[in-house]
Design a protein around this motif. Structure first.
Motif: not given
Ligand code: ADP
Ligand code: MG
Length: 344
Positions: A14-15, A18, A22, A36-39, A56, A85, A159, A238
């Protein structure tokens, strides 16, 4: 799409995915304080305040099973996880938008129930429903919520702010939501095999409630304000404690030491874990969906935190080079591993 493409998503995780998609983006607006990268994303209003934005998505078959998840609870949960969040940045949620993808075969009454849950959560967290989107779906229900909040710049908690020697604190108790899910899954399997058998849910209400209707810990944000404590870093849980503490470490450039016997779990959680032949600490470390807050405070704030029944100090941050470890109940030092929820 080739088979290769699917395999690559799994490899990235997942990470990684992303990041991969991005990393080529830059921001060009001065108001974009944090992307991107925080809650949440942080968007500056003025020198004093910023907006917080978080999205979410909950997808049928991935995040919930309509065999046992009541739609009212689902609506409530979808709002709560987004408010959570906003809390994780030390802010207060004020508005939400709701986007639904739904099969036209879905009864209107069912969607009314979903919205009853959304409304309950809006009342409880004092947030306003201000828009959204509605589309048809051929593959189950999906609900996407965006929450918008506000925070004083002086209190905003990322974070990335933890330093070595900061104390790691968690709110409430952990592991219950995962066990609630195990119980619901177990009874669903029994029901599928023989629909005449009544589900055995008695005595498990607290665990099931934590899975079906989690609360965002806005009360903890209010408590921290009253205590005059601004965390140095914060995240909401989460995906499980291990995964979240590693996010704090990675983004703060620290290592950590956690103490297994300090991790808060109720007796019911521990006993049920044993019934399911899972080690209780595994439920806390890797279970997820607890929606408690995990944060770090400076040593000098320890006295304000200690003894509060809602807050448990569970370890401390170390230098990055010292690694990330759990001291288990026997006193052995075990490297921390993040399993959490694997979406891919
Ligand atoms: P959380 O668990 O706090 O909801 P995530 O793990 O879902 O956070 O997301 C981590 C980061 O990546 C957040 O900053 C979120 O906005 C970003 N993010 C998640 N999915 C996407 C996406 N499809 N495109 C751009 N940014 C994303
Ligand atoms: Mg989060």
């Amino acid at each position: 799409m080739s088979e290769n493409a699917t395999k690559n998503i799994q490899e990235l995780g997942e990470f990684g995915l992303i990041d991969h998609l991005t990393s080529g983006f830059t921001t060009s607006n001065a108001t974009t304080v944090l992307g991107i990268g925080d809650d949440c994303a942080v968007i500056e209003i003025n020198a004093e305040e910023s907006f917080l934005v978080s999205t979410d998505m909950l997808v049928e078959g991935v995040h919930f099973n309509l065999m046992y998840v009541p739609l009212k609870h689902l609506g409530y949960k979808a709002v709560a996880v987004n408010v959570s969040d906003i809390c994780a940045m030390n802010g207060k949620a004020e508005q939400i938008t709701v986007a639904l993808a739904v099969s036209s075969k879905f009864p209107v009454e069912a969607l009314e129930e979903l919205y009853e849950g959304i409304q309950l959560a809006c009342d409880h967290y004092q947030v306003d429903l201000v828009g959204g989107d509605m589309t048809s779906s051929w593959s189950g229900l999906s609900i996407t919520i965006t929450a918008i909040g506000r925070v004083a710049n002086s209190k905003m908690t990322k974070r990335s702010g933890a330093k070595p020697n900061d104390i790691i604190v968690v709110s409430g108790d952990l592991g219950a939501s995962y066990l609630g899910l195990q119980i619901l899954e177990r009874e669903n399997e029994v029901f599928k095999a023989n629909p005449k058998v009544q589900p055995e849910l008695e005595g498990f209400d607290a665990l099931i409630q934590r899975q079906l209707k989690p609360e965002a810990r806005m009360d903890i944000i209010e408590l921290l304000e009253k205590m005059e404590v601004i965390p140095t870093s914060m995240i909401d849980i989460s995906d499980g404690l291990a995964s979240e503490v590693m996010h704090l470490c990675k983004q703060s450039g620290t290592g950590c030491q956690l103490f297994e016997d300090k991790i808060p779990m109720t007796d019911k959680t521990k006993l049920t874990a044993i019934e399911f032949k899972i080690s209780p600490v595994t439920c806390a470390l890797n279970g997820g969906e607890d929606y408690e807050l995990l944060f770090t405070v400076k040593q000098e704030d320890f006295d304000k935190i200690v003894g509060n029944p809602s807050l448990s100090p569970i370890g401390y941050m170390t230098e990055d080079t010292a690694g990330k470890f759990l001291i288990d109940a026997a006193g052995d030092v075990v490297p921390l591993k993040a399993q959490g929820w694997q979406h891919f």
